[in-house]
Write a protein that holds these residues in place. Structure first.
Motif, PDB file in Angstrom:
ATOM      1  N   GLU A   1       4.434 -44.270   0.418  1.00  0.00           N
ATOM      2  CA  GLU A   1       3.198 -43.285   0.874  1.00  0.00           C
ATOM      3  C   GLU A   1       3.723 -43.050   2.643  1.00  0.00           C
ATOM      4  O   GLU A   1       4.195 -43.784   2.781  1.00  0.00           O
ATOM      5  N   PRO A   2       3.578 -42.167   2.214  1.00  0.00           N
ATOM      6  CA  PRO A   2       2.737 -40.659   1.658  1.00  0.00           C
ATOM      7  C   PRO A   2       3.357 -40.213   0.982  1.00  0.00           C
ATOM      8  O   PRO A   2       4.679 -39.533   1.907  1.00  0.00           O
ATOM      9  N   VAL A   3       3.472 -39.549  -0.051  1.00  0.00           N
ATOM     10  CA  VAL A   3       3.920 -38.117  -0.381  1.00  0.00           C
ATOM     11  C   VAL A   3       3.372 -37.150  -1.472  1.00  0.00           C
ATOM     12  O   VAL A   3       3.843 -35.980  -1.103  1.00  0.00           O
ATOM     13  N   PHE A   4       2.188 -37.348  -1.249  1.00  0.00           N
ATOM     14  CA  PHE A   4       1.359 -35.649  -0.960  1.00  0.00           C
ATOM     15  C   PHE A   4      -0.262 -36.475  -0.028  1.00  0.00           C
ATOM     16  O   PHE A   4      -0.354 -36.989   0.470  1.00  0.00           O
ATOM     17  N   PRO A   5      -0.331 -34.865   0.141  1.00  0.00           N
ATOM     18  CA  PRO A   5      -1.881 -35.683   1.471  1.00  0.00           C
ATOM     19  C   PRO A   5      -2.480 -35.405   0.831  1.00  0.00           C
ATOM     20  O   PRO A   5      -3.302 -34.875   0.125  1.00  0.00           O
ATOM     21  N   SER A   6      -2.861 -37.197   1.225  1.00  0.00           N
ATOM     22  CA  SER A   6      -4.198 -37.783   1.093  1.00  0.00           C
ATOM     23  C   SER A   6      -4.163 -39.045   1.482  1.00  0.00           C
ATOM     24  O   SER A   6      -3.183 -39.354   1.774  1.00  0.00           O
ATOM     25  N   SER A   7      -5.323 -39.025   1.462  1.00  0.00           N
ATOM     26  CA  SER A   7      -5.525 -40.775   2.535  1.00  0.00           C
ATOM     27  C   SER A   7      -5.681 -41.711   1.004  1.00  0.00           C
ATOM     28  O   SER A   7      -6.371 -42.786   1.491  1.00  0.00           O
ATOM     29  N   PHE A   8      -5.586 -41.246  -0.187  1.00  0.00           N
ATOM     30  CA  PHE A   8      -5.292 -42.591  -0.861  1.00  0.00           C
ATOM     31  C   PHE A   8      -3.957 -42.418  -1.861  1.00  0.00           C
ATOM     32  O   PHE A   8      -2.569 -41.500  -1.278  1.00  0.00           O
ATOM     33  N   ALA A   9      -4.319 -44.017  -2.217  1.00  0.00           N
ATOM     34  CA  ALA A   9      -2.338 -44.218  -3.018  1.00  0.00           C
ATOM     35  C   ALA A   9      -2.440 -42.962  -3.913  1.00  0.00           C
ATOM     36  O   ALA A   9      -1.775 -44.304  -4.997  1.00  0.00           O
ATOM     37  N   VAL A  10      -2.246 -42.391  -3.947  1.00  0.00           N
ATOM     38  CA  VAL A  10      -2.252 -41.090  -4.679  1.00  0.00           C
ATOM     39  C   VAL A  10      -0.374 -41.572  -6.040  1.00  0.00           C
ATOM     40  O   VAL A  10      -0.721 -41.456  -7.259  1.00  0.00           O
ATOM     41  N   GLY A  11       0.468 -41.156  -4.882  1.00  0.00           N
ATOM     42  CA  GLY A  11       1.753 -41.210  -5.286  1.00  0.00           C
ATOM     43  C   GLY A  11       2.228 -43.008  -6.458  1.00  0.00           C
ATOM     44  O   GLY A  11       3.167 -43.565  -7.073  1.00  0.00           O
ATOM     45  N   THR A  12       1.429 -44.015  -5.593  1.00  0.00           N
ATOM     46  CA  THR A  12       1.467 -45.916  -5.785  1.00  0.00           C
ATOM     47  C   THR A  12       0.670 -45.600  -7.727  1.00  0.00           C
ATOM     48  O   THR A  12       1.478 -45.775  -7.856  1.00  0.00           O
ATOM     49  N   ALA A  13       0.121 -44.748  -7.747  1.00  0.00           N
ATOM     50  CA  ALA A  13      -1.165 -44.382  -9.035  1.00  0.00           C
ATOM     51  C   ALA A  13      -0.175 -44.016 -10.138  1.00  0.00           C
ATOM     52  O   ALA A  13      -0.076 -44.154 -10.989  1.00  0.00           O
ATOM     53  N   ALA A  14       0.501 -43.254  -9.496  1.00  0.00           N
ATOM     54  CA  ALA A  14       1.202 -42.575 -10.377  1.00  0.00           C
ATOM     55  C   ALA A  14       2.442 -43.253 -10.447  1.00  0.00           C
ATOM     56  O   ALA A  14       2.637 -43.166 -12.305  1.00  0.00           O
TER      57      ALA A  14
END
Length: 482
Positions: A49-62
């Motif tokens: 992280e970060p892979v996308f513009p977000s304060s959440f771990a969206v890459g980790t979730a994916a």
């Protein structure tokens, strides 16, 4: 609302100290369903992280959800007599696959209606209206006293909502069977009756619902994929369920997408139907129910995304299906879970983001007042991979100990799991990366389809979609010969 992003370090940031890594998240999912620890030695997770513009771990979730699905496929391959193989997933590639990006004949398609989005209400609250289906759009407009024709503008909707309370309009829409969500803070959701109803539940559950003899999967070696000859009935329409079926197809299953000829679909069906057969069956008719029952006789997995109880009224609830086909793996997806006051409520990824606190938290991190969505529909995609993971875990249990099994996933439970992964410092300053290097192109029944390649790489049985995406009703309602 303060400008909290100013307090964050500049990009590149990283996950906060107490956040989970993708391996932590995957191992928690894996052990949560009692899968063998040895398998974790065979997965390679790259990127961070970060892979996308977000304060959440969206890459980790994916990466973690896809990793669970892919590693379960490798475990089935091993169960069928294959040697253990390595699975590799890059975080950025996994996140790109969760963007629902595709083109047909070089044209990128718009998948959102012009009236879909968030609106400020008269009490200062916000609501999100989902208008991608005409009947949902027209129903919401009728509640607001707006015309339902193409002349309706966002300004007209904004004016109507300026006289409304956000929570009252949310409830009014729900009572009418429509899809609207009021924006809440995390604390509001945590104290909401529905938030409390699912608070103690895991990200997904796999439970035995009936007795049946074990049906060991045939032994396959050489170049067969892990799910060869596994038959999957896919009764889903929006993103999460179709992603589950698409993943199982990539791992070798025969997946049959079943659509009603009278229900609408969204344009992403062209992308999520890769690898699937596609048939029509109207379950409101006797002929449609007979056709589904005939297909069920030799199916291994039954995936459905209807509201809790809806299929039971048609004779295809989990217990009815287990009685018809002992040994079945029944996979259920819902928006808000199957218990609590919102169990029957319709919902989509964007609405669940709004209702459960993500839009507020992302906006707060960005220092803005209007609701801010996450950069992709990660609740849908992660839920889809969790469904595929649970389905394969249940297949291993059926093959070794017998029984019929029920896998349950909800967008709201996936949202809670995503929160547990922690926040990403400076993540919102990460620009959206280009997608071109992750694309592949192939003919389809919709035109030349260009979409993201599957991110899970298998060392011995490469994932692939052996059937082109085709429109609903293209195939006959019979299983193909093996």
């Amino acid at each position: 609302m303060g400008r909290l992003i100013d307090l964050l370090p500049p990009y590149p940031g990283g996950q906060d100290r107490n956040s989970k890594t993708a391996r932590d998240a995957l191992q928690s999912l894996w052990r949560g369903l009692n899968m063998p620890d040895e398998s974790m030695d065979y997965i390679d997770l790259s990127g961070g992280e970060p892979v996308f513009p977000s304060s959440f771990a969206v890459g980790t979730a994916a990466q973690a959800s896809m990793g669970a699905a892919a590693l379960a496929a490798a475990e089935i391959w091993h169960l069928r007599g294959g040697t253990r193989q390595r699975v590799a997933i890059d975080m950025l590639h996994a996140a790109q696959e969760c963007r629902s990006y595709f083109t047909l004949d070089g044209v990128e398609h718009e998948i959102q209606d012009k009236l879909t989005g968030t609106y400020r209400c008269g009490d200062g609250g916000w609501v999100r209206i989902h208008a991608n289906f005409a009947h949902h759009r027209d129903g919401a407009l009728a509640l607001l006293g707006c015309p339902t024709g193409p002349e309706t503008t966002r300004a007209m909707v904004e004016q109507a909502l300026s006289q409304r309370s956000a929570l009252e309009f949310e409830q009014e829409a729900a009572d009418a069977g429509l899809v609207v969500a009021a924006m809440r803070r995390f604390a509001d959701w945590d104290h909401h009756p529905q938030g409390m109803a699912i608070a103690g539940q895991p990200a997904l559950s796999v439970t035995r619902i009936g007795d049946a003899d074990p049906r060991p999967l045939p032994k396959y070696l050489h170049d067969a994929r892990p799910l060869k000859d596994v038959r999957v009935l896919d009764l889903t329409r929006i993103i999460a369920g179709p992603v589950c079926g698409r993943a199982l197809a990539a791992y070798g299953a025969d997946v049959m997408l079943i659509n009603s000829p009278h229900l609408p679909n969204i344009e992403t069906i062209a992308e999520t139907s890769r690898g699937k057969l596609s048939v029509h069956a109207d379950l409101e008719t006797a002929d449609g129910r007979i056709a589904l029952a005939n297909l069920l006789r030799s199916a291994h997995v039954f995936v459905q995304g209807y509201r809790p109880g809806a299929l039971q009224s048609l004779g295809f609830g989990p217990q009815e299906v287990a009685n018809m086909r002992p040994g079945i793996v029944y996979v259920s997806l819902s928006a808000y879970g199957d218990s609590g006051p919102w169990a029957q409520r319709r919902g989509f990824d964007s609405l669940v983001q709004t209702a459960t606190g993500f839009n507020h938290a992302e906006a707060e991190a960005a220092g803005i007042k209007e609701p801010k969505p996450m950069p992709m529909q990660i609740l849908d995609h992660a839920s889809g991979y969790l469904m595929a993971f649970g389905a394969q875990v249940a297949l291993t249990r059926q093959a070794t100990e017998g029984g019929s099994w029920h896998v349950r996933v909800s967008l709201a439970q996936t949202a809670r799991w995503l929160r547990s992964l922690g926040r990403v410092s400076g993540g919102l300053r990460r620009p959206m990366p280009p997608i071109e290097s992750y694309l592949e192109s192939s003919p389809s029944g919709y035109g030349q389809l260009t979409a993201v390649k599957h991110a899970a790489q298998f060392s011995l049985t490469p994932a692939r979609w052996s059937r082109p995406s085709v429109p609903p009703g293209t195939d006959p309602t019979v299983w193909p010969f093996s």
